[in-house]
Motif scaffolding. Sequence first.
Motif, PDB file in Angstrom:
ATOM      1  N   TRP A 272       0.817  -1.219   0.000  1.00 55.11           N
ATOM      2  CA  TRP A 272       0.000   0.000   0.000  1.00 55.11           C
ATOM      3  C   TRP A 272       0.849   1.268   0.000  1.00 55.11           C
ATOM      4  O   TRP A 272       0.375   2.334  -0.396  1.00 55.11           O
ATOM      5  CB  TRP A 272      -0.971   0.007   1.181  1.00 55.11           C
ATOM      6  N   ALA A 273       2.098   1.197   0.430  1.00 57.37           N
ATOM      7  CA  ALA A 273       2.946   2.391   0.537  1.00 57.37           C
ATOM      8  C   ALA A 273       3.737   2.679  -0.735  1.00 57.37           C
ATOM      9  O   ALA A 273       4.314   3.764  -0.868  1.00 57.37           O
ATOM     10  CB  ALA A 273       3.903   2.237   1.710  1.00 57.37           C
ATOM     11  N   ILE A 274       3.769   1.746  -1.658  1.00 54.40           N
ATOM     12  CA  ILE A 274       4.579   1.920  -2.871  1.00 54.40           C
ATOM     13  C   ILE A 274       4.111   3.125  -3.686  1.00 54.40           C
ATOM     14  O   ILE A 274       4.916   3.825  -4.291  1.00 54.40           O
ATOM     15  CB  ILE A 274       4.587   0.626  -3.707  1.00 54.40           C
ATOM     16  N   GLY A 275       2.834   3.402  -3.669  1.00 54.51           N
ATOM     17  CA  GLY A 275       2.316   4.571  -4.383  1.00 54.51           C
ATOM     18  C   GLY A 275       2.906   5.878  -3.884  1.00 54.51           C
ATOM     19  O   GLY A 275       3.064   6.829  -4.653  1.00 54.51           O
ATOM     20  N   PHE A 276       3.253   5.934  -2.599  1.00 56.54           N
ATOM     21  CA  PHE A 276       3.863   7.147  -2.056  1.00 56.54           C
ATOM     22  C   PHE A 276       5.220   7.420  -2.694  1.00 56.54           C
ATOM     23  O   PHE A 276       5.600   8.582  -2.886  1.00 56.54           O
ATOM     24  CB  PHE A 276       3.993   7.060  -0.533  1.00 56.54           C
ATOM     25  N   ALA A 277       5.948   6.376  -3.018  1.00 61.48           N
ATOM     26  CA  ALA A 277       7.239   6.563  -3.695  1.00 61.48           C
ATOM     27  C   ALA A 277       7.031   7.219  -5.056  1.00 61.48           C
ATOM     28  O   ALA A 277       7.795   8.101  -5.455  1.00 61.48           O
ATOM     29  CB  ALA A 277       7.959   5.228  -3.843  1.00 61.48           C
ATOM     30  N   ARG A 278       5.985   6.798  -5.759  1.00 62.54           N
ATOM     31  CA  ARG A 278       5.690   7.403  -7.057  1.00 62.54           C
ATOM     32  C   ARG A 278       5.270   8.865  -6.906  1.00 62.54           C
ATOM     33  O   ARG A 278       5.607   9.704  -7.733  1.00 62.54           O
ATOM     34  CB  ARG A 278       4.591   6.625  -7.778  1.00 62.54           C
ATOM     35  N   VAL A 279       4.509   9.161  -5.844  1.00 59.85           N
ATOM     36  CA  VAL A 279       4.103  10.546  -5.596  1.00 59.85           C
ATOM     37  C   VAL A 279       5.337  11.420  -5.390  1.00 59.85           C
ATOM     38  O   VAL A 279       5.439  12.518  -5.945  1.00 59.85           O
ATOM     39  CB  VAL A 279       3.142  10.635  -4.385  1.00 59.85           C
TER      40      VAL A 279
END
Length: 163
Positions: free
Chosen positions: A15-22
């Motif tokens: 669930w936290a991987i999207g934060f890296a993209r942000v």
Amino acid sequence: MRFRPAFYQTLWPVWAIGFARVIQYSGQALSLRGSGKILGRFRAITVLIFNTAIGRAVAILALLFPTVVSPALLSATGFLYGPSAVASNTLLQREFTDRQRATMASINSFLGSVFFAIFGAIFGIFADRVGPAISLLITQVFLLPTIFIYWLVFRAEKQHKPV
């Protein structure tokens, strides 16, 4: 870059991987916004060499010593994207005449896609065997000579005044 989420997954919950993209895409957007000021102050080749060297160093450190901070470090290199992309395009624009520019951009795009298709398949097979961190690290090491190539261009560029 497309294989980075596989590495992130080894350190962060899914669930936290999207934060890296942000972080990455925000950095890219902000850096594109400020790239004109940076290139107004420094020569395009200097920006390209500096950003490439810093980006590779950060990536190699993040991959050599993987911790929960590594995905954020790798994503933070997005802040180097704007000035590097603009510098690279500036240098390419200087190399070709107006008539050559569209053709060379098409050839560059086509060959880049072909290379990525071949490299992506080989890289994926290799990553399945040794893991995403080692695969990404080896890729970064193989990309280190681009800094030397840029430096060679810089030496030749020093003799000419910037346009």
